[in-house]
Design a protein around this motif. Structure first.
Motif, PDB file in Angstrom:
ATOM      1  N   ALA A  31      73.845  -1.389 -45.833  1.00 43.10           N
ATOM      2  CA  ALA A  31      74.666  -2.315 -46.614  1.00 43.10           C
ATOM      3  C   ALA A  31      75.736  -1.584 -47.393  1.00 43.10           C
ATOM      4  CB  ALA A  31      73.778  -3.118 -47.562  1.00 43.10           C
ATOM      5  N   SER A  32      75.506  -0.279 -47.641  1.00 48.75           N
ATOM      6  CA  SER A  32      76.472   0.488 -48.429  1.00 48.75           C
ATOM      7  C   SER A  32      76.367   1.970 -48.064  1.00 48.75           C
ATOM      8  CB  SER A  32      76.212   0.277 -49.927  1.00 48.75           C
ATOM      9  OG  SER A  32      77.248   0.814 -50.712  1.00 48.75           O
ATOM     10  N   LYS A  33      77.238   2.410 -47.153  1.00 52.24           N
ATOM     11  CA  LYS A  33      77.234   3.805 -46.691  1.00 52.24           C
ATOM     12  C   LYS A  33      78.668   4.210 -46.378  1.00 52.24           C
ATOM     13  CE  LYS A  33      76.029   5.028 -42.477  1.00 52.24           C
ATOM     14  NZ  LYS A  33      75.164   5.104 -41.271  1.00 52.24           N
ATOM     15  N   GLU A  34      79.066   5.369 -46.833  1.00 53.02           N
ATOM     16  CA  GLU A  34      80.469   5.776 -46.664  1.00 53.02           C
ATOM     17  C   GLU A  34      80.869   5.840 -45.194  1.00 53.02           C
ATOM     18  OE1 GLU A  34      82.528   8.370 -45.649  1.00 53.02           O
ATOM     19  OE2 GLU A  34      81.054   9.722 -44.807  1.00 53.02           O
ATOM     20  N   HIS A  35      82.106   5.387 -44.937  1.00 50.46           N
ATOM     21  CA  HIS A  35      82.685   5.432 -43.598  1.00 50.46           C
ATOM     22  C   HIS A  35      84.155   5.821 -43.680  1.00 50.46           C
ATOM     23  CE1 HIS A  35      79.067   3.345 -42.174  1.00 50.46           C
ATOM     24  NE2 HIS A  35      79.469   3.642 -40.951  1.00 50.46           N
ATOM     25  N   GLY A  36      84.440   6.825 -44.500  1.00 48.32           N
ATOM     26  CA  GLY A  36      85.813   7.289 -44.610  1.00 48.32           C
ATOM     27  C   GLY A  36      86.633   6.471 -45.578  1.00 48.32           C
ATOM     28  N   HIS A  37      87.942   6.703 -45.566  1.00 45.24           N
ATOM     29  CA  HIS A  37      88.851   6.013 -46.478  1.00 45.24           C
ATOM     30  C   HIS A  37      89.305   4.662 -45.925  1.00 45.24           C
ATOM     31  CE1 HIS A  37      90.276   9.954 -48.642  1.00 45.24           C
ATOM     32  NE2 HIS A  37      88.957   9.823 -48.589  1.00 45.24           N
ATOM     33  N   HIS A  38      89.010   4.395 -44.664  1.00 45.03           N
ATOM     34  CA  HIS A  38      89.590   3.222 -43.998  1.00 45.03           C
ATOM     35  C   HIS A  38      88.584   2.113 -43.691  1.00 45.03           C
ATOM     36  CE1 HIS A  38      87.874   5.496 -40.724  1.00 45.03           C
ATOM     37  NE2 HIS A  38      88.077   4.485 -39.893  1.00 45.03           N
ATOM     38  N   TYR A  71      67.560   5.748 -44.102  1.00 46.01           N
ATOM     39  CA  TYR A  71      67.599   7.203 -44.230  1.00 46.01           C
ATOM     40  C   TYR A  71      68.966   7.698 -43.744  1.00 46.01           C
ATOM     41  CZ  TYR A  71      66.374  12.090 -43.194  1.00 46.01           C
ATOM     42  OH  TYR A  71      66.340  13.458 -43.131  1.00 46.01           O
ATOM     43  N   TYR A  72      69.853   8.008 -44.702  1.00 41.32           N
ATOM     44  CA  TYR A  72      71.217   8.439 -44.392  1.00 41.32           C
ATOM     45  C   TYR A  72      71.557   9.710 -45.170  1.00 41.32           C
ATOM     46  CZ  TYR A  72      71.139   3.535 -42.961  1.00 41.32           C
ATOM     47  OH  TYR A  72      70.793   2.337 -42.403  1.00 41.32           O
ATOM     48  N   PRO A  73      70.894  10.814 -44.874  1.00 39.95           N
ATOM     49  CA  PRO A  73      71.012  12.020 -45.702  1.00 39.95           C
ATOM     50  C   PRO A  73      72.394  12.645 -45.726  1.00 39.95           C
ATOM     51  CG  PRO A  73      69.884  12.513 -43.641  1.00 39.95           C
ATOM     52  CD  PRO A  73      70.001  11.031 -43.709  1.00 39.95           C
ATOM     53  N   ALA A  74      73.156  12.515 -44.654  1.00 39.99           N
ATOM     54  CA  ALA A  74      74.452  13.198 -44.583  1.00 39.99           C
ATOM     55  C   ALA A  74      75.485  12.608 -45.531  1.00 39.99           C
ATOM     56  CB  ALA A  74      74.991  13.158 -43.153  1.00 39.99           C
ATOM     57  N   PHE A  75      75.211  11.404 -46.029  1.00 38.11           N
ATOM     58  CA  PHE A  75      76.223  10.690 -46.817  1.00 38.11           C
ATOM     59  C   PHE A  75      75.795  10.423 -48.251  1.00 38.11           C
ATOM     60  CE2 PHE A  75      75.911   9.193 -42.403  1.00 38.11           C
ATOM     61  CZ  PHE A  75      77.058   9.771 -41.886  1.00 38.11           C
ATOM     62  N   ARG A  76      74.638  10.930 -48.634  1.00 39.99           N
ATOM     63  CA  ARG A  76      74.044  10.545 -49.918  1.00 39.99           C
ATOM     64  C   ARG A  76      74.887  10.938 -51.130  1.00 39.99           C
ATOM     65  NH1 ARG A  76      68.489  13.696 -49.905  1.00 39.99           N
ATOM     66  NH2 ARG A  76      68.911  14.153 -47.728  1.00 39.99           N
ATOM     67  N   GLY A  80      78.740   5.314 -53.932  1.00 41.68           N
ATOM     68  CA  GLY A  80      78.491   4.033 -53.282  1.00 41.68           C
ATOM     69  C   GLY A  80      77.496   4.085 -52.152  1.00 41.68           C
ATOM     70  N   SER A  81      77.295   5.255 -51.533  1.00 42.84           N
ATOM     71  CA  SER A  81      76.334   5.364 -50.443  1.00 42.84           C
ATOM     72  C   SER A  81      74.911   5.257 -50.985  1.00 42.84           C
ATOM     73  CB  SER A  81      76.491   6.696 -49.706  1.00 42.84           C
ATOM     74  OG  SER A  81      77.655   6.710 -48.921  1.00 42.84           O
ATOM     75  N   PRO A 199      71.186  20.784 -38.096  1.00 44.72           N
ATOM     76  CA  PRO A 199      71.319  19.780 -39.147  1.00 44.72           C
ATOM     77  C   PRO A 199      72.657  19.921 -39.863  1.00 44.72           C
ATOM     78  CG  PRO A 199      69.840  21.524 -39.847  1.00 44.72           C
ATOM     79  CD  PRO A 199      70.135  21.773 -38.399  1.00 44.72           C
ATOM     80  N   SER A 200      73.167  18.805 -40.353  1.00 43.21           N
ATOM     81  CA  SER A 200      74.455  18.846 -41.033  1.00 43.21           C
ATOM     82  C   SER A 200      74.539  17.751 -42.074  1.00 43.21           C
ATOM     83  CB  SER A 200      75.598  18.684 -40.024  1.00 43.21           C
ATOM     84  OG  SER A 200      75.567  17.388 -39.457  1.00 43.21           O
ATOM     85  N   CYS A 201      75.537  17.872 -42.944  1.00 46.38           N
ATOM     86  CA  CYS A 201      75.867  16.795 -43.871  1.00 46.38           C
ATOM     87  C   CYS A 201      77.396  16.716 -43.915  1.00 46.38           C
ATOM     88  CB  CYS A 201      75.262  17.043 -45.251  1.00 46.38           C
ATOM     89  SG  CYS A 201      76.086  18.326 -46.205  1.00 46.38           S
ATOM     90  N   PHE A 202      77.910  15.755 -44.632  1.00 40.87           N
ATOM     91  CA  PHE A 202      79.362  15.629 -44.772  1.00 40.87           C
ATOM     92  C   PHE A 202      79.745  16.154 -46.147  1.00 40.87           C
ATOM     93  CE2 PHE A 202      78.887  13.601 -40.961  1.00 40.87           C
ATOM     94  CZ  PHE A 202      79.956  12.841 -40.518  1.00 40.87           C
TER      95      PHE A 202
END
Length: 252
Positions: A31-38, A71-76, A80-81, A199-202
């Motif tokens: 419901a609320s996870k970052e997806h860039g500026h657009h 479970y969205y670890p790369a964007f935590r 807002g995420s 493994p990676s994150c943003f």
């Protein structure tokens, strides 16, 4: 009889559908996870709703409310995420599934629009089967509509990219800020090629190596179009519908 969102039914109507052996689809979309500026934080939620709406138009299934936290670890770290640890995520979904099973539902499908959620769900449905001898099927977005991949022009993608942005342009064009869509491959092109999972994150810090992402995107959303998105969306829905018909032919 057409499909329906569970929330739109009365409880006697829900009971009747359950008693008749309806397939219950549990959508999972952040419901609320970052997806860039657009793209909006609700991108995955919009995707889940859009897919399910089209499935309901074709099959007499019941769709549970969209599960909006996962479970969205790369964007935590992005404002807002919202993110749950894997144990909490699995526990909540397990209770949802057990609730349906207790109400007599024996045909259950998870529709997963996430990527990092996939391994957690794989373990969950395997262990659920071990305990209850009830097979819960899981449709993962990474495996749906893949025959449209050749439409992509970006070098590679994976998040807020040409593929995801195109689908959002088809579903909710008023929520897409195409003037802010820009290529973002970070430093991933320098990642050594191997058979290993890495493994990676943003991370917005350019010194963070392979984790670096300028906008919180992997790919080139500037190449997206609503026309591409409509084709991709139809392919995804087709795979979901065909999968449900294959596994539950007597219910649909």
């Amino acid at each position: 009889m057409k499909g329906a969102w569970l929330a739109d039914l009365t409880w006697p109507e829900a009971k009747q559908r359950f008693d008749d052996g309806a397939v219950v689809v549990v959508p999972i979309g952040a419901a609320s996870k970052e997806h860039g500026h657009h793209l909006p934080l609700a991108t995955d939620w919009i995707l889940a709703q859009g897919i399910v709406d089209r499935v309901l138009a074709e099959l007499p299934v019941v769709a549970a409310p969209i599960h909006g936290h996962g479970y969205y670890p790369a964007f935590r770290h992005y404002p807002g995420s919202q993110h749950l640890n894997p144990t909490t995520f699995a526990s909540v979904l397990q209770e949802v599934l057990e609730g349906f099973a207790a109400q007599g539902v024996s045909r259950l499908v998870l529709l997963n629009t996430g990527v990092s959620t996939t391994p957690v769900l794989t373990v969950l449905v395997r262990e659920f089967y071990e305990r209850h001898r009830l097979r819960v099927l899981c449709a993962n977005i990474t495996e749906l509509g893949r025959d449209t991949d050749q439409m992509m022009s970006q070098k590679f993608g994976g998040h807020g990219d040409e593929h995801e942005t195109s689908i959002l342009l088809a579903l909710a064009p008023d929520k897409v800020r195409m003037d802010k869509a820009a290529p973002d491959y970070g430093h991933l092109e320098s990642l050594p090629k191997s058979a290993f999972y890495v493994p990676s994150c943003f991370d917005g810090d350019e010194e963070s190596g392979w984790d670096f992402s300028c906008y919180g995107v992997r790919g080139d959303p500037s190449l997206a179009s609503a026309e591409k998105g409509e084709v991709m969306l139809k392919a995804i829905v087709r795979d979901v519908v065909e999968g449900i018909r294959t596994h539950f032919p007597d219910a649909v």
